[in-house]
Scaffold this active site. Sequence first.
Site, PDB file in Angstrom:
ATOM      1  N   TYR A  14       6.605   4.670   6.082  1.00 48.91           N
ATOM      2  CA  TYR A  14       5.392   4.076   5.506  1.00 48.91           C
ATOM      3  C   TYR A  14       4.547   3.496   6.629  1.00 48.91           C
ATOM      4  O   TYR A  14       5.024   2.691   7.429  1.00 48.91           O
ATOM      5  CB  TYR A  14       5.745   2.950   4.515  1.00 48.91           C
ATOM      6  CG  TYR A  14       4.517   2.236   4.005  1.00 48.91           C
ATOM      7  CD1 TYR A  14       3.899   2.632   2.827  1.00 48.91           C
ATOM      8  CD2 TYR A  14       3.943   1.193   4.725  1.00 48.91           C
ATOM      9  CE1 TYR A  14       2.747   2.013   2.369  1.00 48.91           C
ATOM     10  CE2 TYR A  14       2.786   0.563   4.274  1.00 48.91           C
ATOM     11  CZ  TYR A  14       2.197   0.979   3.100  1.00 48.91           C
ATOM     12  OH  TYR A  14       1.053   0.365   2.660  1.00 48.91           O
TER      13      TYR A  14
ATOM     14  N   GLU B 158      -3.769   4.213   4.236  1.00 51.26           N
ATOM     15  CA  GLU B 158      -2.338   4.153   3.887  1.00 51.26           C
ATOM     16  C   GLU B 158      -1.742   5.547   3.966  1.00 51.26           C
ATOM     17  O   GLU B 158      -2.205   6.461   3.281  1.00 51.26           O
ATOM     18  CB  GLU B 158      -2.182   3.589   2.467  1.00 51.26           C
ATOM     19  CG  GLU B 158      -0.744   3.277   2.120  1.00 51.26           C
ATOM     20  CD  GLU B 158      -0.615   2.659   0.731  1.00 51.26           C
ATOM     21  OE1 GLU B 158      -1.170   3.219  -0.230  1.00 51.26           O
ATOM     22  OE2 GLU B 158       0.037   1.605   0.623  1.00 51.26           O
TER      23      GLU B 158
END
Length: 397
Positions: free
Chosen positions: A119, A207
């Site tokens: 992530y 993101e």
Amino acid sequence: MNIHEYQAKEVLASFGAPVAKGVAITSADEADSAIASLPGPVWVVKSQIHAGGRGKGRFKELGDDAKGGVRVSFSPEEARANVDEMLGNTLVTKQTGPAGKQVNRLYIEDGADIARELYCSVLVNRETGKVSFVASTEGGMDIETVAEETPDKIHTIDVEPSQGVTAETVQALVQAFELEGQAASQAEDLFPALYRAFTETDMSLLEINPLVVLKDGALRVLDAKVSFDDNASFRQEGLQKYRDLTEEDEKEIEASKHDLAYVALDGDIGCMVNGAGLAMATMDIIKLYGAEPANFLDVGGGASKEKVTAAFKIITADPAVKGILVNIFGGIMRCDVIAEGVVAAVKEVGLKVPLVVRLEGTKVDEGKAILNESGLDVVAADDLDDAAQKIVKAVKG
Ligand code: ADP
Ligand code: MG
């Protein structure tokens, strides 16, 4: 402004980030040539909507047993069958709300042979006043869940604005992601590129979930969510081509035309307020008395009668609105202008729901007189508390 995954990848690729080959399509006719243009042996068919959680989402029309909104396919025929099943249907994910979003576009992408999912996000860190990388080895999952259950697995790494991404920043990220070999050396280019993409296009959020390490050891951006800061749109005209109005709330599009700060919400009490802080307080107090606001709306300081009229029309156009609360503290904003706008709008679109008005401040008497003489069925309120109680009572009985 939010954009689709395939557009975000186009932007990131232009800064040198590694992304897979892929083709976006809007009709099934384009599917076969898109599939044929990719090498295989794995094709991934990905729903393009402005919401995440697509993989775990479900299509309304297909039931819970059908596969989700991101489909790994092992032959051209399977990829084609997935296109036919997905396109035009409504995908419901954790982020779309129960109504879901219609999938008008698919991205057909080369399948990745994944070793690890990471992530990585870049955001404006309000605590430090810097752009930060947020890094975790727990990619592919909901980062909120990771933050709750294993907060020690999330690393926040600030970037010094005067220096940009330095060798130390890269080193910290390499450690946080536990990268080695080819991925670690690729990191020296990737993270500075992501930072440049973020700052040079005025993103407010980038993101990448997941950023993957492939089985061959290389890094690849596998998913990408980008939001641009609308306050900088005047100097980012080249990005306007990415805007997809079909993904935006019609009321928000209309509001943006009139330069109104409006956000559609799920409740049933429409709010027209001046000042963002007062608008937030108004929403809070509506909740305190047991109801939910239908929107955030700040008409701003020096709003004209036309702007107020437009704002009122946007509120009444929402079929969920069962009552309207106008809460104005006239400092720069004049109460008589608000009153004129409300009266003009009601004359144009009618008033089918209860309206509670609380006016205070500049030209308050003139404002009240305009409302009284208009013949409108307006409930006057003395203060914020009184106004909230009255509108909640009018709506809930
Ligand atoms: P979302 O976050 O909306 O569910 P993602 O793009 O992150 O969508 O896809 C969900 C999952 O699907 C990823 O975590 C990854 O495991 C898999 N996936 C997505 N794209 C590919 C691809 N090109 N090749 C292989 N697997 C993929
Ligand atoms: Mg994802």
